[in-house]
Design a protein around this motif. Structure first.
Motif, mmCIF file in Angstrom:
data_model
loop_
_atom_site.group_PDB
_atom_site.id
_atom_site.type_symbol
_atom_site.label_atom_id
_atom_site.label_comp_id
_atom_site.label_asym_id
_atom_site.label_seq_id
_atom_site.Cartn_x
_atom_site.Cartn_y
_atom_site.Cartn_z
ATOM 1 N N ASP A 141 10.587 4.167 7.382
ATOM 2 C CA ASP A 141 10.986 5.563 7.570
ATOM 3 C C ASP A 141 9.913 6.459 6.958
ATOM 4 O O ASP A 141 9.368 6.163 5.886
ATOM 5 N N TRP A 142 9.614 7.577 7.624
ATOM 6 C CA TRP A 142 8.566 8.492 7.148
ATOM 7 C C TRP A 142 9.134 9.709 6.442
ATOM 8 O O TRP A 142 8.383 10.574 5.984
ATOM 9 N N ASN A 143 10.455 9.761 6.322
ATOM 10 C CA ASN A 143 11.089 10.843 5.572
ATOM 11 C C ASN A 143 11.474 10.419 4.157
ATOM 12 O O ASN A 143 11.451 11.240 3.242
ATOM 13 N N LEU B 200 4.894 0.105 7.936
ATOM 14 C CA LEU B 200 4.437 1.134 7.021
ATOM 15 C C LEU B 200 5.446 2.266 7.015
ATOM 16 O O LEU B 200 6.051 2.587 8.050
ATOM 17 N N GLY B 201 5.634 2.878 5.838
ATOM 18 C CA GLY B 201 6.561 3.993 5.719
ATOM 19 C C GLY B 201 6.084 4.975 4.679
ATOM 20 O O GLY B 201 4.976 4.861 4.136
ATOM 21 N N LYS B 202 6.937 5.937 4.391
ATOM 22 C CA LYS B 202 6.565 6.998 3.468
ATOM 23 C C LYS B 202 6.144 6.411 2.130
ATOM 24 O O LYS B 202 6.808 5.534 1.572
ATOM 25 N N ALA B 203 5.041 6.922 1.583
ATOM 26 C CA ALA B 203 4.513 6.440 0.310
ATOM 27 C C ALA B 203 5.346 6.955 -0.853
ATOM 28 O O ALA B 203 5.957 8.036 -0.796
ATOM 29 N N GLN B 204 5.359 6.173 -1.903
ATOM 30 C CA GLN B 204 5.975 6.626 -3.142
ATOM 31 C C GLN B 204 5.098 7.688 -3.791
ATOM 32 O O GLN B 204 3.868 7.619 -3.749
ATOM 33 N N ALA B 205 5.733 8.698 -4.405
ATOM 34 C CA ALA B 205 4.973 9.733 -5.094
ATOM 35 C C ALA B 205 4.069 9.103 -6.149
ATOM 36 O O ALA B 205 4.507 8.262 -6.934
ATOM 37 N N GLY B 206 2.818 9.491 -6.160
ATOM 38 C CA GLY B 206 1.871 8.965 -7.116
ATOM 39 C C GLY B 206 1.180 7.696 -6.689
ATOM 40 O O GLY B 206 0.353 7.163 -7.441
ATOM 41 N N SER B 207 1.465 7.198 -5.493
ATOM 42 C CA SER B 207 0.849 5.960 -5.025
ATOM 43 C C SER B 207 -0.614 6.193 -4.694
ATOM 44 O O SER B 207 -1.018 7.275 -4.274
ATOM 45 N N VAL C 194 3.793 -0.245 2.128
ATOM 46 C CA VAL C 194 3.569 -1.378 3.021
ATOM 47 C C VAL C 194 4.688 -2.390 2.808
ATOM 48 O O VAL C 194 4.997 -2.757 1.662
ATOM 49 N N TYR C 195 5.286 -2.849 3.907
ATOM 50 C CA TYR C 195 6.360 -3.842 3.859
ATOM 51 C C TYR C 195 5.952 -5.036 4.724
ATOM 52 O O TYR C 195 5.529 -4.854 5.873
ATOM 53 N N VAL C 196 6.097 -6.226 4.180
ATOM 54 C CA VAL C 196 5.724 -7.443 4.895
ATOM 55 C C VAL C 196 6.889 -8.416 4.852
ATOM 56 O O VAL C 196 7.464 -8.665 3.780
ATOM 57 N N VAL C 197 7.237 -8.977 6.004
ATOM 58 C CA VAL C 197 8.196 -10.074 6.071
ATOM 59 C C VAL C 197 7.396 -11.363 5.987
ATOM 60 O O VAL C 197 6.581 -11.655 6.871
ATOM 61 N N GLY C 198 7.581 -12.102 4.914
ATOM 62 C CA GLY C 198 6.786 -13.308 4.751
ATOM 63 C C GLY C 198 7.124 -14.054 3.482
ATOM 64 O O GLY C 198 8.166 -13.832 2.856
ATOM 65 N N THR C 199 6.228 -14.949 3.089
ATOM 66 C CA THR C 199 6.470 -15.865 1.981
ATOM 67 C C THR C 199 5.353 -15.758 0.951
ATOM 68 O O THR C 199 4.171 -15.890 1.285
ATOM 69 N N ARG C 200 5.753 -15.522 -0.292
ATOM 70 C CA ARG C 200 4.826 -15.513 -1.423
ATOM 71 C C ARG C 200 5.367 -16.465 -2.485
ATOM 72 O O ARG C 200 6.537 -16.394 -2.840
ATOM 73 N N GLY C 201 4.524 -17.346 -2.977
ATOM 74 C CA GLY C 201 4.955 -18.288 -3.999
ATOM 75 C C GLY C 201 6.123 -19.139 -3.562
ATOM 76 O O GLY C 201 6.965 -19.525 -4.382
#
Length: 780
Positions: A760-762, A706-713, A719-726
């Motif tokens: 990163d939280w900055n 988890l890291g700093k949110a995008q403005a307006g989120s 949220v960042y995940v290392v994994g497989t989609r599709g």
């Protein structure tokens, strides 16, 4: 044993996937919107930069192009390959698609060859290990590039490859016929000498021997098989299309014995179809041949060493061998009993040749490191030119196993070691000066990363194999803040969210005996104090499956490998084992992953991911409300039915901006809880793709950050995940609490798998992550 045998990133996943993916929707929870709400998660990382450490891992060979001397490559045991830029700088050339495998299996480069007629063409032979723990052979791959490593095509090989095994720094096993470079030869560890006539696409055994070592024979050797070591062509011409008929093959004693051969040196006069033994001097009978070079006058310079492997002790010998041009006569030029000989390089010919010898297995000042002769190796002409230079982490000094004299400048000499590369530009001086040309060559293996809250004076704490625990204050500068700079592992660290000046860390100092330690700092890592005592399990379990958290100053919870966590209220002055927790599940080395609720720090969670996929025990979450002193099973985690997986394939993290907000990756899928684990939502879309051919399984979800949110989120963290989609593996990110996802990395930035990741939280969009033996990389 070098840490790369023990600390290959267990969470790395196969990178042999195709295509990129845009945003897609997945059912999942999201927080109540505050301000403008983004329609869907979009976008990806736009830049990738290596965090500065400077080497840190074992470079196993340096390879100049024989005619275009500005082209040079470096190979490493687990961190891929690099192309020389000059000026002490390198470009990594194996970060893209195709170098994955279940554990980054094709990021260990055993040999490199260049096409002597085309300086854009380069070959890599890769594979981490030649066999599994039962001795079952594991075949490797050959990669072919026509643009100096910018892009690759690969072919599966019919023989095993051991780029991270014993004797991995011997001379190049892969050689291209200088006059007919579509013909390649490979000296394999377990299956003899092989030949390809179509640039590596197909292979057949040569007439040297048809012996292929069985699993039981490999086990019986007691260590990595060395096999056929290398070949040399008796030809200094380049191009023309004709076959080079005469060649020599050096063979390790293990394969000589198993194949019933008569010598450690053989000759072919018919292009490898048949071979005859060549007698070696009696003083080196049964010795290994780590390196040999041929000079333009037809002489060979052959290093013999009694023992095999990096840092192998001697005695060592250097002989000049006449080859066919000089009636195959032998002349001894040098010998040592202080360590052994690893590598040799020659500039010029005859009695005025400059010869550089790499001395391996010497560990102390006053012992040889690089020996130099300017008189063709004549007696009394050798002098030491490198003893006294500073090698990082004293344990690496003795791994000087390859050396190269710049073909354009005899005063420019480079040698490898366990922490990278060293060079001198004034080798003729009485006391040459040395420096480390390792800009952008990063080969550390990170085991854990933790980032502090926004506004802290440092970027993250890096816990890594071999180099220990370090506080990184500047991404472009080698860090200096550490509790222990000795050679050993950093296993875990944590920062106090309410006061990030307070940091705790755990690790081991390698040696005989291994010494575990824990330490704390109250000033952002400028100064450290060791814990006065260790918790139960920490002094006996040295595996890198470790977790550690701090709930407030002086208050720490430590989960050693294979042990029940313990807590302290006095900076490690004393420890008490936590109640309510069973010993973590076995199968493989395991530990509880500890997470502090940053909004309510007396609340501590402990996650046991199951230990191993085959033990059938699902992952479980336990909760403490008294700072980690006592725990109780969270029944909601039982109902969630997390898949069992080993420590390196599972993660639990907490959102520091919301109490009771937890995320779990169980190796296959992603789960989210907003009520301290009482209930869990399984997010759709993440799924493991089974292994196919030589490509390992693509795990569905192994790491979450988890890291700093995008403005307006709509959710308070990215949220960042290392994994497989599709069916596509990579880093995936969500800006709305898992409702929608987009791929964050791309095929050119795979790094043979990703071991650990932290947000990163900055800065929104910045994550720090470890590639397989590629140090720490950050994004923007």
């Amino acid at each position: 044993m070098h840490r790369k045998h023990l600390f290959i990133i267990s969470a790395a996943v196969a990178a042999f996937v195709a295509g990129c993916s845009g945003g897609d929707r997945a059912a999942g929870p999201s927080a109540t919107a505050q301000g403008p709400v983004l329609a869907a998660t979009v976008g990806s990382a736009t830049s990738y930069t290596s965090v500065k450490w400077g080497g840190g891992g074992y470079v196993t060979g340096l390879i100049y192009h024989p005619t275009s001397y500005n082209v040079m490559y470096a190979r490493t045991d687990v961190g891929g390959a690099y192309r020389w830029n000059g000026g002490g700088s390198w470009t990594p050339i194996t970060d893209g698609i195709g170098f994955g495998g279940g554990d980054g299996a094709y990021h260990g480069v055993e040999s490199i060859a260049v096409d002597p007629t085309n300086d854009n063409k380069v070959y890599l032979v890769t594979g981490i290990t030649s066999h599994d723990w039962q001795g079952t052979p594991i075949n490797g791959r050959i990669y072919v590039s026509g643009d100096r490593g910018a892009s690759w095509t690969h072919y599966d090989l019919p023989f095993p490859v051991g780029g991270n095994e014993n004797a991995r720094a011997i001379g190049e096993r892969l050689k291209a016929d200088p006059t007919n470079p579509s013909t390649l030869f490979y000296a394999s560890r377990t299956a003899g000498l092989w030949k390809s006539t179509n640039s590596g696409q197909t292979w057949t055994q040569t007439g040297l021997s048809s012996k292929v070592l069985s699993a039981s024979e490999i086990q019986g050797l007691g260590s990595s098989p060395v096999g056929v070591e290398q070949i040399m062509f008796d030809n200094s011409n380049v191009g023309g299309g004709a076959t080079t008929w005469i060649m020599y093959a050096a063979i390790a004693p293990d394969y000589v014995q198993k194949a019933g051969l008569a010598s450690t040196l053989y000759k072919s006069v018919n292009g490898g179809a048949s071979w005859t033994p060549v007698a070696v001097p009696s003083s080196v009978s049964g010795y290994y041949v780590p390196h040999m070079v041929r000079t333009s006058d037809g002489n060979y310079y052959v290093v013999f060493n009694q023992n095999a492997g990096q840092g192998a002790g001697g005695p060592g010998y250097l002989y000049r061998f006449g080859g066919v041009s000089f009636n195959e006569s032998w002349t001894q030029l040098a010998t040592t009993t202080q360590g052994g000989y690893g590598g040799v390089s020659v500039f010029g010919t005859g009695s005025t040749a400059r010869i550089a010898l790499a001395v391996t297995g010497t560990w102390s000042a006053g012992q040889p490191v690089v020996q130099l002769s300017d008189n063709g190796g004549a007696p009394g002409t050798w002098r030491e030119i490198a003893d006294g230079m500073t090698h990082w982490g004293g344990g690496y000094r003795g791994w000087v196993d390859d050396i190269e004299i710049d073909p354009t400048n005899k005063d420019h000499i480079l040698h490898i070691h366990g922490g990278g590369v060293w060079e001198t530009w004034n080798a003729s001086a009485t006391n040459p000066s040395w420096d480390a040309p390792v800009n952008n060559l990063e080969e550390t293996a990170t085991l854990a990363l933790v980032t502090p809250p926004a506004g802290a004076s440092y970027k993250f704490v890096n816990s890594a194999g071999d180099i220990g625990n370090w506080v990184q204050t500047d991404l472009a500068t080698t860090p200096t803040r550490t509790p222990n700079s000795a050679w050993g592992n950093g296993d875990a660290a944590d920062v106090l969210w309410s006061d990030p000046n307070y940091i705790v860390a755990a690790g081991i100092v390698s040696g005989s005996p291994t010494v575990p330690y824990g330490a704390w700092s109250g000033d952002s890592g400028n100064t450290w104090s060791n814990f006065a005592s260790l918790p139960a399990g920490a002094s006996t379990n040295f595996a890198d499956t470790v977790s550690m958290v701090t709930t407030s100053r002086n208050n720490i919870v430590w989960a050693p490998a294979n042990s029940i966590p313990s807590w302290t209220t006095n900076n490690g002055g004393s420890w008490t084992q936590a109640s309510g927790l069973p010993t973590p599940n076995g199968g493989l080395n395991n530990a509880y992953r500890l997470v502090v609720d940053r909004q309510s720090p007396n609340k501590v969670y402990a996650f046991d991911g199951g230990g191993a996929s085959w033990n059938g025990t699902t992952g479980k979450v336990y909760q403490s409300t008294d700072g980690g002193h006592s725990f109780a099973l969270v029944q909601g985690s039982v109902a969630a039915n997390f898949a069992p997986n080993d420590f390196g394939l599972t993660t639990m993290v907490g959102n520091p901006n919301a109490a009771g907000d937890l995320w779990v990756a169980d190796g296959n899928a992603v789960y989210h809880s907003t009520n301290s684990g009482a209930s869990w939502t399984k997010l759709s879309g993440f799924a493991t793709v089974a292994a196919s051919g030589s490509t390992g399984a693509l795990q569905g979800a192994t790491r979450i950050a988890l890291g700093k949110a995008q403005a307006g989120s709509s959710y308070s963290a990215a949220v960042y995940v290392v994994g497989t989609r599709g069916g596509v593996w990579g880093i995936w990110h969500s800006d709305d609490g898992g409702a929608t996802w987009a791929r964050f990395n791309d095929d050119a930035h795979q790094y043979a798998g990703i071991g650990v990741i932290a947000g990163d939280w900055n800065t929104y969009g910045r994550v720090y992550f470890s590639g397989n033996g590629r140090g720490v990389i950050y994004t923007n």
